[in-house]
Design a protein around this motif. Structure first.
Motif, mmCIF file in Angstrom:
data_model
loop_
_atom_site.group_PDB
_atom_site.id
_atom_site.type_symbol
_atom_site.label_atom_id
_atom_site.label_comp_id
_atom_site.label_asym_id
_atom_site.label_seq_id
_atom_site.Cartn_x
_atom_site.Cartn_y
_atom_site.Cartn_z
ATOM 1 N N SER A 282 -13.680 15.657 -41.192
ATOM 2 C CA SER A 282 -14.286 14.753 -40.220
ATOM 3 C C SER A 282 -13.921 15.181 -38.807
ATOM 4 C CB SER A 282 -13.809 13.315 -40.453
ATOM 5 O OG SER A 282 -14.269 12.829 -41.690
ATOM 6 N N VAL A 283 -14.875 15.088 -37.904
ATOM 7 C CA VAL A 283 -14.628 15.362 -36.486
ATOM 8 C C VAL A 283 -14.209 14.087 -35.769
ATOM 9 C CG1 VAL A 283 -15.687 16.121 -34.317
ATOM 10 C CG2 VAL A 283 -16.242 17.282 -36.468
ATOM 11 N N ARG A 284 -14.874 12.983 -36.133
ATOM 12 C CA ARG A 284 -14.618 11.690 -35.491
ATOM 13 C C ARG A 284 -14.075 10.699 -36.512
ATOM 14 N NH1 ARG A 284 -19.004 14.434 -33.438
ATOM 15 N NH2 ARG A 284 -19.655 14.311 -35.613
ATOM 16 N N ARG A 285 -13.345 9.720 -36.034
ATOM 17 C CA ARG A 285 -12.722 8.743 -36.936
ATOM 18 C C ARG A 285 -13.753 8.011 -37.787
ATOM 19 N NH1 ARG A 285 -9.834 8.387 -32.171
ATOM 20 N NH2 ARG A 285 -11.201 6.765 -31.347
ATOM 21 N N ARG A 286 -14.928 7.768 -37.224
ATOM 22 C CA ARG A 286 -15.931 6.968 -37.924
ATOM 23 C C ARG A 286 -16.938 7.814 -38.694
ATOM 24 N NH1 ARG A 286 -18.699 3.169 -33.932
ATOM 25 N NH2 ARG A 286 -19.226 1.969 -35.791
ATOM 26 N N ASP A 287 -16.706 9.120 -38.804
ATOM 27 C CA ASP A 287 -17.640 9.964 -39.561
ATOM 28 C C ASP A 287 -17.709 9.550 -41.031
ATOM 29 O OD1 ASP A 287 -18.343 11.370 -37.342
ATOM 30 O OD2 ASP A 287 -17.226 13.182 -37.834
ATOM 31 N N ARG B 71 -23.373 20.631 -19.933
ATOM 32 C CA ARG B 71 -22.696 19.498 -20.559
ATOM 33 C C ARG B 71 -22.568 18.311 -19.610
ATOM 34 N NH1 ARG B 71 -23.282 21.840 -25.497
ATOM 35 N NH2 ARG B 71 -21.963 23.698 -25.745
ATOM 36 N N VAL B 72 -22.564 17.127 -20.182
ATOM 37 C CA VAL B 72 -22.306 15.921 -19.397
ATOM 38 C C VAL B 72 -20.803 15.703 -19.322
ATOM 39 C CG1 VAL B 72 -22.466 14.353 -21.405
ATOM 40 C CG2 VAL B 72 -22.905 13.485 -19.089
ATOM 41 N N THR B 73 -20.327 15.283 -18.149
ATOM 42 C CA THR B 73 -18.918 14.957 -17.950
ATOM 43 C C THR B 73 -18.827 13.515 -17.463
ATOM 44 O OG1 THR B 73 -18.787 15.610 -15.612
ATOM 45 C CG2 THR B 73 -18.519 17.357 -17.269
ATOM 46 N N ALA B 74 -17.630 13.099 -17.126
ATOM 47 C CA ALA B 74 -17.443 11.721 -16.670
ATOM 48 C C ALA B 74 -18.149 11.450 -15.344
ATOM 49 C CB ALA B 74 -15.953 11.399 -16.546
ATOM 50 N N ASP B 75 -18.384 12.488 -14.545
ATOM 51 C CA ASP B 75 -18.897 12.214 -13.198
ATOM 52 C C ASP B 75 -19.936 13.206 -12.692
ATOM 53 O OD1 ASP B 75 -17.352 14.445 -12.811
ATOM 54 O OD2 ASP B 75 -15.990 13.536 -11.354
ATOM 55 N N LYS C 285 -21.611 7.965 -30.688
ATOM 56 C CA LYS C 285 -20.506 8.876 -30.384
ATOM 57 C C LYS C 285 -20.801 10.282 -30.890
ATOM 58 C CE LYS C 285 -15.525 8.560 -29.926
ATOM 59 N NZ LYS C 285 -14.310 7.802 -30.321
ATOM 60 N N GLN C 286 -21.431 10.391 -32.044
ATOM 61 C CA GLN C 286 -21.799 11.705 -32.563
ATOM 62 C C GLN C 286 -22.651 12.459 -31.539
ATOM 63 O OE1 GLN C 286 -23.838 10.528 -36.129
ATOM 64 N NE2 GLN C 286 -22.018 10.649 -37.425
ATOM 65 N N ILE C 287 -23.666 11.781 -31.040
ATOM 66 C CA ILE C 287 -24.592 12.413 -30.107
ATOM 67 C C ILE C 287 -23.917 12.705 -28.771
ATOM 68 C CG2 ILE C 287 -26.680 12.052 -28.732
ATOM 69 C CD1 ILE C 287 -27.352 12.731 -31.580
ATOM 70 N N PHE C 288 -23.167 11.760 -28.243
ATOM 71 C CA PHE C 288 -22.622 11.946 -26.900
ATOM 72 C C PHE C 288 -21.518 13.002 -26.879
ATOM 73 C CE2 PHE C 288 -21.155 10.937 -22.659
ATOM 74 C CZ PHE C 288 -22.305 10.507 -22.032
ATOM 75 N N GLY D 262 -20.323 18.542 -25.270
ATOM 76 C CA GLY D 262 -19.776 19.794 -25.768
ATOM 77 C C GLY D 262 -18.331 19.674 -26.199
ATOM 78 N N MET D 263 -17.969 18.527 -26.773
ATOM 79 C CA MET D 263 -16.576 18.262 -27.123
ATOM 80 C C MET D 263 -16.442 18.004 -28.620
ATOM 81 S SD MET D 263 -15.536 15.782 -23.895
ATOM 82 C CE MET D 263 -13.768 15.919 -24.174
ATOM 83 N N SER D 264 -15.384 18.525 -29.217
ATOM 84 C CA SER D 264 -15.085 18.264 -30.621
ATOM 85 C C SER D 264 -13.736 17.580 -30.808
ATOM 86 C CB SER D 264 -15.114 19.578 -31.427
ATOM 87 O OG SER D 264 -14.189 20.506 -30.895
ATOM 88 N N ASP D 265 -12.961 17.488 -29.747
ATOM 89 C CA ASP D 265 -11.665 16.807 -29.779
ATOM 90 C C ASP D 265 -11.887 15.343 -29.399
ATOM 91 O OD1 ASP D 265 -9.162 15.667 -29.049
ATOM 92 O OD2 ASP D 265 -8.335 17.649 -28.615
#
Length: 374
Positions: free
Chosen positions: A5-10, A194-198, A269-272, A277-280
């Motif tokens: 799993s990459v994400r907790r909710r996968d 990639r999209v970032t926080a700002d 969350k999967q999409i975003f 471009g993040m896997s962590d």
């Protein structure tokens, strides 16, 4: 190869598969509509079946065009483009051959839409931080100087989604319109911007640079209009760029992002994370904590119109009011009774959608009348 799993909710994928089959939706489950093709039994089938639907519609549109029925061709190309848009978005993997093929179908159909539309539409590359982001500029048929609304799509949309070529809400109100593929969206996604926080507000500001230099556009009357995640990016853009003359934001995403990424459908969350471009996941969560409107209220000087469903799961109405009350600019807030996150066909607006927000920036009197293409 063992699954990891990459994400907790996968591990909740089986629930998402079940909802895709039974509700025809992968998020916004409160909507009473079946959005996916009837044959979809799990999430992985979406891109295949939706892609087949898109290809069929494109073939019908092409046949109508070859038979010299341009109006019918335009209508079906619009449906085909929308099907391709949905199909490609279901895949969240860089350089996936099926995603690239489906996105190419979206661009191909929109090329024909632009050629057949009864007003000018331009695809433009805008320089942005060492790369280029793509926009679509919808111009009044007579290209007169007029206000312009920059549409900021939601995280599940692309610039091809809105405004509608067959019934352009902004042109009907005497304004030009523009839509952008911001970082993480559409063509920017394909290009790995990639999209970032700002960085979204900086990308929107780069688009405003271009719009302000167009002879058809009144640089003093450029507004921003955002839906869903765009309702977060639009106020951030208004806070960042003082040239924004008005800001409208609906289908609310005004709250902290734990609501969309940790409580709502796992799909968000999967999409975003893919858009970023993040896997962590821990690093992503740290970034998401910075995606806030808190502390930005006093930076917004232009008039703001907000719209939120009373029970929107992505933004508790109390959080929406907190942001609204912090604004010191001219402001208006529509709370839509018994509504959720949907945008169109809202009972409280007489069955209309957020396009009525355009009335706040539209010219009055004779200038409002839509011109016809010469």
């Amino acid at each position: 190869m063992p699954y990891k799993s990459v994400r907790r909710r996968d591990g909740q994928q089986w629930i998402l598969d079940y909802m895709a089959k039974t509700a025809g939706m992968v998020q916004n489950f409160e909507d009473d509509k079946f959005e996916l093709p009837g044959g979809v039994k799990n999430y992985k089938m979406i891109s295949k079946l939706k892609g087949e639907e898109a290809a069929h519609k494109e073939a019908v549109a092409r046949a109508a065009e070859e038979a010299d029925f341009p109006e019918s061709a335009l209508e079906v190309y619009v449906k085909a483009a929308e099907a391709y848009r949905h199909a490609q978005h279901a895949i969240f993997e860089d350089d996936h051959p099926q995603k690239l093929k489906l996105h190419a179908g979206l661009i191909r159909c929109y090329d024909r839409i632009m050629a057949l539309a009864d007003y000018p539409v331009e695809r433009i590359e805008v320089p942005f931080e060492g790369g280029e982001i793509q926009i679509l500029l919808h111009l009044l048929p007579d290209r007169r100087k007029a206000p312009c609304v920059l549409y900021i799509p939601g995280m599940d949309q692309t610039k091809e989604f809105y405004p509608y070529v067959l019934q352009n809400d902004m042109l009907r109100r005497g304004m030009h319109a523009c839509a952008m593929d911001g970082p993480g969206q559409g063509m920017s996604n394909i290009r790995k911007i990639r999209v970032t926080a700002d960085n979204y507000e900086r990308a929107a500001s780069a688009v405003i640079d271009h719009l302000a230099n167009r002879p058809e556009i009144d640089a003093e009357k450029i507004g921003v209009f955002g839906i869903s995640m765009g309702s977060y990016w639009a106020p951030r853009t208004a806070a960042y760029d003082s040239r924004v003359a008005a800001c409208a934001a609906g289908s609310a995403n005004f709250a902290d992002k734990n609501f969309i990424f940790d409580i709502a459908s796992p799909r968000f969350k999967q999409i975003f994370m893919y858009m970023a471009g993040m896997s962590d996941e821990e690093a992503f969560d740290a970034m998401a904590m910075k995606m806030t409107l808190r502390g930005y209220e006093d930076r917004i000087k232009c008039p703001v119109l907000m719209a939120a469903g009373e029970f929107d799961p992505l933004t508790p109405v109390e959080d929406a009011f907190a942001f609204y009350e912090g604004l010191a600019c001219p402001k208006e807030f529509w709370v839509l009774e018994n509504e959720f996150h949907r945008v169109w066909g809202m009972k409280g607006l007489g069955g209309a959608g957020p396009e009525s927000a355009g009335d706040r920036l539209a010219p009055r009197g004779p200038e409002r009348k839509r011109a016809r293409r010469p």
